[in-house]
Design a protein around this motif. Structure first.
Motif, PDB file in Angstrom:
ATOM      1  N   ILE A 189       0.915  -1.253  -0.196  1.00 47.86           N
ATOM      2  CA  ILE A 189       0.044  -0.057  -0.124  1.00 47.86           C
ATOM      3  C   ILE A 189       0.805   1.253  -0.080  1.00 47.86           C
ATOM      4  O   ILE A 189       0.551   2.516  -0.660  1.00 47.86           O
ATOM      5  CB  ILE A 189      -0.984  -0.018   1.318  1.00 47.86           C
ATOM      6  CG1 ILE A 189      -2.020  -1.233   1.127  1.00 47.86           C
ATOM      7  CG2 ILE A 189      -1.729   1.373   1.441  1.00 47.86           C
ATOM      8  CD1 ILE A 189      -2.743  -1.564   2.506  1.00 47.86           C
ATOM      9  N   GLN A 190       1.829   1.281   0.852  1.00 46.05           N
ATOM     10  CA  GLN A 190       2.724   2.483   0.823  1.00 46.05           C
ATOM     11  C   GLN A 190       3.510   2.708  -0.398  1.00 46.05           C
ATOM     12  O   GLN A 190       3.901   3.696  -0.956  1.00 46.05           O
ATOM     13  CB  GLN A 190       3.756   2.158   2.091  1.00 46.05           C
ATOM     14  CG  GLN A 190       4.622   3.417   2.290  1.00 46.05           C
ATOM     15  CD  GLN A 190       3.671   4.582   2.793  1.00 46.05           C
ATOM     16  OE1 GLN A 190       2.871   4.525   3.527  1.00 46.05           O
ATOM     17  NE2 GLN A 190       4.113   5.705   2.306  1.00 46.05           N
ATOM     18  N   PHE A 191       4.086   1.645  -0.926  1.00 47.92           N
ATOM     19  CA  PHE A 191       4.614   1.682  -2.276  1.00 47.92           C
ATOM     20  C   PHE A 191       3.731   2.098  -3.488  1.00 47.92           C
ATOM     21  O   PHE A 191       4.238   2.972  -4.020  1.00 47.92           O
ATOM     22  CB  PHE A 191       5.210   0.134  -2.672  1.00 47.92           C
ATOM     23  CG  PHE A 191       5.657   0.182  -4.255  1.00 47.92           C
ATOM     24  CD1 PHE A 191       6.938   0.280  -4.210  1.00 47.92           C
ATOM     25  CD2 PHE A 191       4.721  -0.363  -5.377  1.00 47.92           C
ATOM     26  CE1 PHE A 191       7.604   0.070  -5.594  1.00 47.92           C
ATOM     27  CE2 PHE A 191       5.625  -0.304  -6.639  1.00 47.92           C
ATOM     28  CZ  PHE A 191       6.899  -0.166  -6.603  1.00 47.92           C
ATOM     29  N   VAL A 192       2.618   1.684  -3.415  1.00 44.50           N
ATOM     30  CA  VAL A 192       1.605   2.490  -4.429  1.00 44.50           C
ATOM     31  C   VAL A 192       1.326   3.959  -4.155  1.00 44.50           C
ATOM     32  O   VAL A 192       1.262   4.792  -5.081  1.00 44.50           O
ATOM     33  CB  VAL A 192       0.324   1.602  -4.352  1.00 44.50           C
ATOM     34  CG1 VAL A 192      -0.754   2.119  -5.333  1.00 44.50           C
ATOM     35  CG2 VAL A 192       0.636   0.203  -5.175  1.00 44.50           C
ATOM     36  N   LYS A 193       1.044   4.215  -3.033  1.00 42.57           N
ATOM     37  CA  LYS A 193       0.785   5.502  -2.482  1.00 42.57           C
ATOM     38  C   LYS A 193       1.862   6.483  -2.878  1.00 42.57           C
ATOM     39  O   LYS A 193       1.765   7.677  -3.381  1.00 42.57           O
ATOM     40  CB  LYS A 193       0.408   5.512  -1.073  1.00 42.57           C
ATOM     41  CG  LYS A 193      -0.962   5.107  -0.880  1.00 42.57           C
ATOM     42  CD  LYS A 193      -1.322   5.670   0.787  1.00 42.57           C
ATOM     43  CE  LYS A 193      -2.825   5.499   0.994  1.00 42.57           C
ATOM     44  NZ  LYS A 193      -2.974   5.426   2.376  1.00 42.57           N
ATOM     45  N   GLU A 194       3.049   6.111  -2.640  1.00 45.67           N
ATOM     46  CA  GLU A 194       4.316   6.662  -3.134  1.00 45.67           C
ATOM     47  C   GLU A 194       4.705   6.908  -4.221  1.00 45.67           C
ATOM     48  O   GLU A 194       5.312   8.042  -4.748  1.00 45.67           O
ATOM     49  CB  GLU A 194       5.591   5.984  -2.250  1.00 45.67           C
ATOM     50  CG  GLU A 194       6.917   6.590  -2.301  1.00 45.67           C
ATOM     51  CD  GLU A 194       8.118   5.873  -1.863  1.00 45.67           C
ATOM     52  OE1 GLU A 194       9.168   6.330  -2.064  1.00 45.67           O
ATOM     53  OE2 GLU A 194       7.809   5.040  -0.965  1.00 45.67           O
ATOM     54  N   HIS A 195       4.577   5.910  -5.205  1.00 52.38           N
ATOM     55  CA  HIS A 195       4.733   5.915  -6.688  1.00 52.38           C
ATOM     56  C   HIS A 195       3.535   6.557  -7.472  1.00 52.38           C
ATOM     57  O   HIS A 195       3.845   6.783  -8.587  1.00 52.38           O
ATOM     58  CB  HIS A 195       5.367   4.852  -7.037  1.00 52.38           C
ATOM     59  CG  HIS A 195       6.804   4.568  -6.314  1.00 52.38           C
ATOM     60  ND1 HIS A 195       7.883   5.212  -6.636  1.00 52.38           N
ATOM     61  CD2 HIS A 195       6.846   3.478  -5.311  1.00 52.38           C
ATOM     62  CE1 HIS A 195       8.934   4.666  -5.597  1.00 52.38           C
ATOM     63  NE2 HIS A 195       8.207   3.789  -4.989  1.00 52.38           N
ATOM     64  N   SER A 196       2.283   6.381  -7.398  1.00 56.05           N
ATOM     65  CA  SER A 196       1.053   6.556  -8.136  1.00 56.05           C
ATOM     66  C   SER A 196       0.849   8.047  -8.443  1.00 56.05           C
ATOM     67  O   SER A 196       1.188   9.026  -7.594  1.00 56.05           O
ATOM     68  CB  SER A 196       0.055   5.958  -7.664  1.00 56.05           C
ATOM     69  OG  SER A 196      -0.644   6.469  -6.623  1.00 56.05           O
ATOM     70  N   THR A 197       0.411   8.399  -9.187  1.00 55.85           N
ATOM     71  CA  THR A 197      -0.034   9.897  -9.704  1.00 55.85           C
ATOM     72  C   THR A 197      -1.527   9.936  -9.670  1.00 55.85           C
ATOM     73  O   THR A 197      -2.065  11.045 -10.201  1.00 55.85           O
ATOM     74  CB  THR A 197       0.425  10.286 -11.024  1.00 55.85           C
ATOM     75  OG1 THR A 197       0.185   9.380 -12.024  1.00 55.85           O
ATOM     76  CG2 THR A 197       2.069  10.321 -10.825  1.00 55.85           C
ATOM     77  N   VAL A 202      -7.543   2.145  -1.026  1.00 49.92           N
ATOM     78  CA  VAL A 202      -6.745   1.057   0.079  1.00 49.92           C
ATOM     79  C   VAL A 202      -7.535  -0.101   0.341  1.00 49.92           C
ATOM     80  O   VAL A 202      -8.852   0.185   1.042  1.00 49.92           O
ATOM     81  CB  VAL A 202      -6.317   1.782   1.096  1.00 49.92           C
ATOM     82  CG1 VAL A 202      -5.551   0.686   1.900  1.00 49.92           C
ATOM     83  CG2 VAL A 202      -5.346   2.754   0.783  1.00 49.92           C
ATOM     84  N   SER A 203      -7.326  -1.133  -0.125  1.00 48.76           N
ATOM     85  CA  SER A 203      -7.636  -2.566   0.482  1.00 48.76           C
ATOM     86  C   SER A 203      -6.784  -2.815   1.493  1.00 48.76           C
ATOM     87  O   SER A 203      -5.863  -3.548   1.575  1.00 48.76           O
ATOM     88  CB  SER A 203      -7.815  -3.789  -0.411  1.00 48.76           C
ATOM     89  OG  SER A 203      -8.143  -4.883   0.197  1.00 48.76           O
ATOM     90  N   GLY A 204      -7.116  -2.471   2.880  1.00 50.94           N
ATOM     91  CA  GLY A 204      -6.082  -2.289   4.018  1.00 50.94           C
ATOM     92  C   GLY A 204      -6.126  -3.971   4.578  1.00 50.94           C
ATOM     93  O   GLY A 204      -6.879  -4.630   4.467  1.00 50.94           O
ATOM     94  N   ARG A 205      -5.132  -3.752   5.805  1.00 49.54           N
ATOM     95  CA  ARG A 205      -4.763  -5.058   6.376  1.00 49.54           C
ATOM     96  C   ARG A 205      -6.046  -5.209   7.211  1.00 49.54           C
ATOM     97  O   ARG A 205      -6.745  -4.281   7.410  1.00 49.54           O
ATOM     98  CB  ARG A 205      -3.389  -4.720   7.184  1.00 49.54           C
ATOM     99  CG  ARG A 205      -3.714  -3.474   8.332  1.00 49.54           C
ATOM    100  CD  ARG A 205      -2.288  -3.199   8.813  1.00 49.54           C
ATOM    101  NE  ARG A 205      -2.652  -1.997   9.547  1.00 49.54           N
ATOM    102  CZ  ARG A 205      -2.928  -1.927  10.918  1.00 49.54           C
ATOM    103  NH1 ARG A 205      -2.764  -3.214  11.523  1.00 49.54           N
ATOM    104  NH2 ARG A 205      -2.872  -0.748  11.549  1.00 49.54           N
ATOM    105  N   GLY A 206      -5.945  -6.442   7.691  1.00 46.87           N
ATOM    106  CA  GLY A 206      -7.108  -7.062   8.492  1.00 46.87           C
ATOM    107  C   GLY A 206      -6.701  -6.374   9.991  1.00 46.87           C
ATOM    108  O   GLY A 206      -7.332  -5.461  10.512  1.00 46.87           O
ATOM    109  N   ASN A 207      -6.046  -7.111  10.850  1.00 46.41           N
ATOM    110  CA  ASN A 207      -5.837  -6.993  12.232  1.00 46.41           C
ATOM    111  C   ASN A 207      -7.076  -6.836  12.929  1.00 46.41           C
ATOM    112  O   ASN A 207      -7.380  -5.759  13.400  1.00 46.41           O
ATOM    113  CB  ASN A 207      -4.713  -6.088  12.689  1.00 46.41           C
ATOM    114  CG  ASN A 207      -4.336  -5.828  13.908  1.00 46.41           C
ATOM    115  OD1 ASN A 207      -4.233  -6.829  14.643  1.00 46.41           O
ATOM    116  ND2 ASN A 207      -4.084  -4.617  14.469  1.00 46.41           N
TER     117      ASN A 207
END
Length: 399
Positions: A189-197, A202-207
């Protein structure tokens, strides 16, 4: 992409169901290649990777369910005629081009594509390398279904690119991307947020957390905890943390009973310092970061709380905002919990395993969104559209 009529889209889906059924043996054989190359140390990821007869049947059923749903494009949301005479209509419209990035599960190659296509979106599929052979044959099936109905393969594209190439694709896509859905852990998720335009949903973690109130029915509690934890450990809706109100009658005996039940189904138990005083042989939580962790394993945390308010505070601090459940016979407490816990799905006396498109009546899902815009929860067919205003005048000018 052009707007397709519902009849043509459904013909493609009819073709796809027949093609998958025809190719099921080849699909399973290609999947075996992926399974043989996979390191089974990650049992959750391995479970997601498996394609068997039941999984193929599930793929066909997912397509059928989407085909049978009403076309979400062009649906009237509102209509008004203003004092000026302007007619303002708001209708649903496709996003345009969607990209989904996901690991392991070949069935996502079916579900994501069928949802995107029926909602008239083009889709780029970036599956994990561990499912390469499985995804390639499923893409071939999609392309055949499109072409036999006179449509371009470009509607559905599987990307064969590595991490560095994916980064470049996100920064400089070959065409406009309108929405990206990263379906995986925090790093992805962080990778995509950092690089996308473009927009990222977000399909987030469960926990996921479960709170046992002091008036909980203990038989229901044991049943729900075991199901939520063990029914499918690789699911993002699996249970990770249990908070137990210390004012439960026969508290220590019930905590020990819960330990016995969990051990009987091979669940490893971590405890806080308070529960450690009751379960002396259990392993204590090693660090605070454990509270934020999604386990995807036969592992669970048991911890003590003093009140409903403390449970709500802890869940809102540590959980992934996915699913949370309360076990109580008090409807007022349940309502407070469900209103104040900030998760996509909240439960009263039920397992978190129901946070699933099929189980919630949505049908096939692209992901479980933990974002609040534009949608939260299962992303089904109706959620893969945006909206568009149509304004009709007769030479109107603003004065």
């Amino acid at each position: 992409m052009e707007l397709l009529n519902s009849e043509l889209k459904n013909k493609v889906l009819d073709s796809m169901m027949k093609i998958i059924d025809r190719e099921r043996e080849n699909i399973i054989n290609e999947n075996k290649k992926d399974l043989e190359a996979f390191d089974r140390d990650d049992q959750a990821l391995y479970d997601r990777l498996v394609v068997n007869e039941a999984k193929v049947d599930g793929m066909i059923q997912a397509i059928k369910e989407v085909k049978d749903q009403e076309d979400p494009v062009g649906q009237l949301k509102s209509e008004i005629v203003l004092d000026s005479g302007l007619k303002v209509t708001n209708r649903t419209a496709p996003f345009g081009t969607i990209m989904i990035i996901y690991e392991s599960r070949p069935d996502v190659t079916i579900e994501a594509a069928v949802l995107a296509f029926k909602a008239n979106n083009k889709i780029f599929l970036k599956g994990g390398k561990e499912a390469y052979n499985s995804n390639v044959i499923l893409e071939k099936c999609w392309h055949e279904a499109l072409e036999v109905n006179g449509l371009s393969r470009d509607w559905i594209t599987l990307l064969h690119i590595n991490r560095q190439e994916t980064q470049e694709f996100l920064k400089n896509p070959p065409e406009q991307l309108d929405l990206i859905v990263p379906r995986g852990g925090e790093r992805l998720i962080q990778f995509v947020k950092e690089h996308s335009t473009c927009a990222v949903l977000v399909s987030g973690r469960g926990n996921n957390f479960l709170y046992v109130s002091e008036d909980a029915d203990w038989e229901k509690t044991l049943k729900v905890i075991v199901n939520a934890k063990t029914d499918k450990i690789s699911g993002c809706n699996a249970l990770d943390k249990v908070l137990i109100n210390k004012h439960i009658p026969n508290y220590e005996a019930k905590v020990k009973a819960l330990e016995e039940v969990l051990k009987a189904v091979n669940v490893d138990i971590l405890v806080d310092s308070s529960i450690k005083g009751i379960l002396s042989d259990a392993t204590e939580i090693p660090e605070e970061n454990t509270w934020y962790e999604e386990f995807l394993a036969l592992k669970i945390v048991l911890a003590e709380v003093d009140s409903l308010d403390q449970a709500i505070e802890m869940i809102n601090k540590y959980s992934g905002g996915h699913s949370a459940s309360i076990l109580t016979e008090d409807k007022v407490k349940a309502q407070k919990f469900m209103e104040q816990v900030d998760s996509a799905a909240v439960y009263h006396n039920a397992s978190t395993r129901f946070t699933d498109g099929g189980q919630m009546g949505v049908g096939a899902e692209l992901a479980i969104s933990t974002d609040k815009l534009h949608h939260r929860g299962p992303l089904g067919l109706k959620q893969l559209v945006t909206n568009k205003y149509y304004v009709f005048g007769d030479g109107h000018v603003r004065v």
